[in-house]
Design a protein around this motif. Structure first.
Motif, PDB file in Angstrom:
ATOM      1  N   LEU A 435       0.824  -1.207   0.000  1.00 54.64           N
ATOM      2  CA  LEU A 435       0.000   0.000   0.000  1.00 54.64           C
ATOM      3  C   LEU A 435       0.860   1.260   0.000  1.00 54.64           C
ATOM      4  O   LEU A 435       0.581   2.223  -0.716  1.00 54.64           O
ATOM      5  CB  LEU A 435      -0.934  -0.007   1.209  1.00 54.64           C
ATOM      6  CG  LEU A 435      -1.753   1.266   1.454  1.00 54.64           C
ATOM      7  CD1 LEU A 435      -2.767   1.464   0.332  1.00 54.64           C
ATOM      8  CD2 LEU A 435      -2.462   1.196   2.800  1.00 54.64           C
ATOM      9  N   LEU A 436       1.946   1.249   0.805  1.00 55.43           N
ATOM     10  CA  LEU A 436       2.787   2.441   0.963  1.00 55.43           C
ATOM     11  C   LEU A 436       3.928   2.506  -0.043  1.00 55.43           C
ATOM     12  O   LEU A 436       4.726   3.453  -0.008  1.00 55.43           O
ATOM     13  CB  LEU A 436       3.363   2.472   2.387  1.00 55.43           C
ATOM     14  CG  LEU A 436       2.330   2.509   3.527  1.00 55.43           C
ATOM     15  CD1 LEU A 436       3.031   2.458   4.871  1.00 55.43           C
ATOM     16  CD2 LEU A 436       1.452   3.777   3.430  1.00 55.43           C
ATOM     17  N   ALA A 484       0.938  12.828  -0.423  1.00 54.79           N
ATOM     18  CA  ALA A 484       0.693  11.436  -0.026  1.00 54.79           C
ATOM     19  C   ALA A 484      -0.655  10.950  -0.518  1.00 54.79           C
ATOM     20  O   ALA A 484      -0.797   9.828  -1.014  1.00 54.79           O
ATOM     21  CB  ALA A 484       0.784  11.300   1.490  1.00 54.79           C
ATOM     22  N   SER A 485      -1.663  11.802  -0.412  1.00 58.90           N
ATOM     23  CA  SER A 485      -3.000  11.428  -0.871  1.00 58.90           C
ATOM     24  C   SER A 485      -2.995  11.125  -2.356  1.00 58.90           C
ATOM     25  O   SER A 485      -3.614  10.146  -2.815  1.00 58.90           O
ATOM     26  CB  SER A 485      -3.989  12.565  -0.563  1.00 58.90           C
ATOM     27  OG  SER A 485      -5.293  12.221  -1.012  1.00 58.90           O
ATOM     28  N   ALA A 486      -2.260  11.951  -3.129  1.00 53.89           N
ATOM     29  CA  ALA A 486      -2.194  11.740  -4.575  1.00 53.89           C
ATOM     30  C   ALA A 486      -1.420  10.467  -4.908  1.00 53.89           C
ATOM     31  O   ALA A 486      -1.815   9.690  -5.790  1.00 53.89           O
ATOM     32  CB  ALA A 486      -1.538  12.953  -5.242  1.00 53.89           C
ATOM     33  N   LEU A 487      -0.281  10.244  -4.230  1.00 55.38           N
ATOM     34  CA  LEU A 487       0.535   9.065  -4.509  1.00 55.38           C
ATOM     35  C   LEU A 487      -0.205   7.779  -4.164  1.00 55.38           C
ATOM     36  O   LEU A 487      -0.100   6.773  -4.880  1.00 55.38           O
ATOM     37  CB  LEU A 487       1.842   9.139  -3.718  1.00 55.38           C
ATOM     38  CG  LEU A 487       2.848  10.220  -4.149  1.00 55.38           C
ATOM     39  CD1 LEU A 487       4.008  10.276  -3.155  1.00 55.38           C
ATOM     40  CD2 LEU A 487       3.365   9.937  -5.563  1.00 55.38           C
ATOM     41  N   GLY A 489      -3.486   7.460  -3.920  1.00 53.25           N
ATOM     42  CA  GLY A 489      -4.795   7.357  -4.551  1.00 53.25           C
ATOM     43  C   GLY A 489      -5.909   7.253  -3.539  1.00 53.25           C
ATOM     44  O   GLY A 489      -6.927   6.598  -3.793  1.00 53.25           O
ATOM     45  N   LEU A 490      -5.734   7.902  -2.376  1.00 50.57           N
ATOM     46  CA  LEU A 490      -6.727   7.843  -1.311  1.00 50.57           C
ATOM     47  C   LEU A 490      -7.145   9.257  -0.912  1.00 50.57           C
ATOM     48  O   LEU A 490      -6.334  10.194  -0.931  1.00 50.57           O
ATOM     49  CB  LEU A 490      -6.163   7.116  -0.080  1.00 50.57           C
ATOM     50  CG  LEU A 490      -5.812   5.637  -0.257  1.00 50.57           C
ATOM     51  CD1 LEU A 490      -5.077   5.129   0.990  1.00 50.57           C
ATOM     52  CD2 LEU A 490      -7.065   4.811  -0.494  1.00 50.57           C
ATOM     53  N   ASP A 491      -8.393   9.415  -0.544  1.00 47.00           N
ATOM     54  CA  ASP A 491      -8.894  10.687  -0.037  1.00 47.00           C
ATOM     55  C   ASP A 491      -8.688  10.712   1.474  1.00 47.00           C
ATOM     56  O   ASP A 491      -9.465  10.135   2.231  1.00 47.00           O
ATOM     57  CB  ASP A 491     -10.381  10.833  -0.384  1.00 47.00           C
ATOM     58  CG  ASP A 491     -10.956  12.153   0.133  1.00 47.00           C
ATOM     59  OD1 ASP A 491     -10.170  13.014   0.581  1.00 47.00           O
ATOM     60  OD2 ASP A 491     -12.198  12.300   0.100  1.00 47.00           O
ATOM     61  N   ALA A 497     -10.079   6.055   4.871  1.00 47.20           N
ATOM     62  CA  ALA A 497      -8.758   6.127   4.246  1.00 47.20           C
ATOM     63  C   ALA A 497      -7.698   6.423   5.294  1.00 47.20           C
ATOM     64  O   ALA A 497      -6.595   5.854   5.273  1.00 47.20           O
ATOM     65  CB  ALA A 497      -8.760   7.191   3.148  1.00 47.20           C
ATOM     66  N   ARG A 498      -8.000   7.344   6.220  1.00 48.32           N
ATOM     67  CA  ARG A 498      -7.037   7.662   7.280  1.00 48.32           C
ATOM     68  C   ARG A 498      -6.739   6.418   8.139  1.00 48.32           C
ATOM     69  O   ARG A 498      -5.589   6.158   8.479  1.00 48.32           O
ATOM     70  CB  ARG A 498      -7.588   8.787   8.159  1.00 48.32           C
ATOM     71  CG  ARG A 498      -7.668  10.127   7.486  1.00 48.32           C
ATOM     72  CD  ARG A 498      -8.097  11.210   8.482  1.00 48.32           C
ATOM     73  NE  ARG A 498      -8.245  12.514   7.855  1.00 48.32           N
ATOM     74  CZ  ARG A 498      -8.490  13.646   8.521  1.00 48.32           C
ATOM     75  NH1 ARG A 498      -8.612  13.604   9.843  1.00 48.32           N
ATOM     76  NH2 ARG A 498      -8.601  14.781   7.869  1.00 48.32           N
TER      77      ARG A 498
END
Length: 513
Positions: A435-436, A484-487, A489-491, A497-498
């Motif tokens: 994921l990261l 980070a959100s863009a990389l 792909g999470l809101d 998401a958090r």
């Protein structure tokens, strides 16, 4: 008994005399055959432990055989002695042959006064026949005595006593768990080798199938043979003798094993009935009929384990216990343990798995018992009988968490570890790394982004406290979170998401390495 050189030399009509000095062992060595040959190399047609007779024609003529190679071939073949006839081809035994026999310790006998070879051959043959006939008669008597013993009320013990008496050796019987069963015996396993014998039996039984082994410990020949048929080993029979068993002894041991197997197999129908009843008791417990279950168990197996209890769900060999040889061996071990420790454990089968119930303080003991069968197990947290169904659910969850590295798992340990601990041990770290992974590939490096996310999320997404904790401007922090959100792909404005990113960061944190 078989003829030997001492017997032949003492038979006056044969007129034999030793040509070299003979030891007591050489004189007492049994002779299984006697035959004559004048070939320079008769060994292709010979077997060990016999008396070869010759008139020495191979050592005469224009191209006589050499004594040294001739004797070496006889010794390598296992010939017990050489008889040399004089006053036929040679007036006396050639000195070179005497020297070669003395050097290689091959007994050399002079056959004088034209003694017929046939007389010697017949004497050895008759003695061998008598010996074989006596062995057969002894074997038949022993077989009959063992068969009669099987009809006695204490059939199995009587069989073993007859085996001991007929072979003049010690005999021991072990159960499927590798523990020795007591029976009235005249001879006991020597204390100096007791533990090594038990260890060898456990190794043989651990195969979970019919097996046999022969080992030597401190000059004692030990034969180990499992009892029972393939897939249902009931124990092992051990026989210790001063020498290797002859054919008659081996036949007798095999007969005893067959009879012992029959005696033990006769209890299989009873075992099946017991297993069915145990499964019925488990259904009563799951239905909450605790008092009915107690009253049903008490006359057969004693009291159920006292509260608080633990319920364990067990898997053997990665298969179901029912029909699995390793599972059958485990059930036999549990049966023995329950008999020897009344009120400390109860077990049964349900849904293709073995269930074990014990007092919470006996958990480690049960874990050790199960480990002897390479079983995976999941234990519930301590509970009361009224929570039996819930405890079974906890045991099932714990069993799913077991592995080759952690074969026994307790549910309360999972609770102590929390959800992150459960996630980590179930392989979630690999998912978190995946994921990261986009953060790690970013050219600015992942360290500052990861640290910013950890601090920001630990402050519940509050910008100013997080920026102060990091020592950066709030706009810098916002840029990092947006990146980070863009990389990823999470809101990251969304709680789900958090939470996902937070768990991934915790699972991959260096402190967890």
């Amino acid at each position: 008994m078989s003829a030997d050189l001492r017997t032949l030399l003492a038979t006056q009509g044969l007129r034999l005399r030793p040509a070299i000095s003979l030891s007591s062992d050489q004189l007492a060595r049994p002779l299984l055959w006697a035959h004559n040959s004048d070939l320079a190399d008769p060994t292709p047609w010979l077997e060990p432990d016999g008396l070869l007779l010759t008139d020495g024609l191979q050592f005469a003529g224009p191209a006589p055989a050499e004594a040294q190679p001739y004797v070496e071939r006889l010794v390598d073949c296992g010939v017990a002695a050489l008889g040399f006839a004089t006053q036929i081809v040679h007036d006396s035994i050639p000195p070179a042959l005497i020297d070669a026999c003395a050097e290689h310790r091959l007994p050399l006998i002079e056959v004088a006064d034209r003694t017929p070879f046939m007389a010697i051959i017949r004497l050895v043959s008759d003695a061998t026949d008598r010996d074989q006939r006596e062995q057969l008669e002894r074997s038949l008597r022993a077989q009959r005595s063992v068969a009669r013993a099987a009809l006695r009320p204490d059939g199995l013990a009587a069989i073993l006593r007859e085996l001991e008496r007929n072979l003049g050796c010690w005999v021991a019987l072990f159960d499927a768990a590798g523990d020795r069963l007591a029976f009235p015996a005249q001879l006991q396993v020597p204390a100096t080798i007791d533990e090594r014998v038990s260890a060898a039996v456990r190794r043989t039984l651990s195969k979970g199938r019919a097996a046999a082994a022969r080992i030597t410990i401190e000059d004692t020949e030990i034969t180990i043979q499992t009892v029972g048929h393939h897939g249902s080993v009931r124990g092992a029979l051990v026989v210790g003798t001063g020498a290797e068993l002859d054919r008659a002894g081996v036949d007798l041991v095999e007969s005893v094993i067959a009879l012992a197997s029959i005696a033990l197999e006769q209890s299989r129908a009873l075992d099946t009935a017991r297993r069915t009843l145990r499964s019925g008791i488990l259904e009563l417990l799951l239905a909450g009929a605790i008092d009915v279950a107690r009253s049903s168990v008490r006359p057969l197996w004693g009291e159920l384990p006292a509260e608080p209890i633990r319920v364990a769900r067990v898997s053997t060999g990665g298969q179901d216990a029912v029909g699995d040889p390793s599972g059958d061996a485990l059930l036999a071990t549990l049966e023995l343990a329950a008999e020897r420790n009344p009120g400390r454990l109860f077990f049964g089968e349900r849904d293709g798995r073995t269930l074990v119930v014990c007092h919470a303080d006996d958990t480690r003991w049960i874990e050790q018992l199960l480990s002897g069968h390479q079983a995976h197990s999941g234990f519930s947290a301590p509970a009361e009988w009224s929570r039996f169904s819930d405890a079974l659910g906890e045991a099932s969850l714990a069993l799913r968490r077991s592995s080759a590295f952690h074969p026994a798992v307790r549910f309360d340990q999972l609770v102590d570890e929390g959800l992150l601990g459960m996630l980590e041990q179930s392989g979630a770290r690999a998912v978190a790394n995946r994921l990261l992974e986009p953060l790690d590939r970013h050219p600015d490096g992942a360290e500052s982004i990861r640290e910013s996310l950890v601090v920001w999320l630990s402050h519940n997404g509050a910008w100013d406290p997080s920026a102060r904790a990091l020592g950066v401007h709030r706009h810098t922090l916002r840029n990092r979170v947006d990146l980070a959100s863009a990389l990823l792909g999470l809101d990251l404005d969304a709680f789900a998401a958090r939470a996902e990113v937070w768990n991934a960061l915790q699972l991959t944190a260096p402190a967890r390495e």
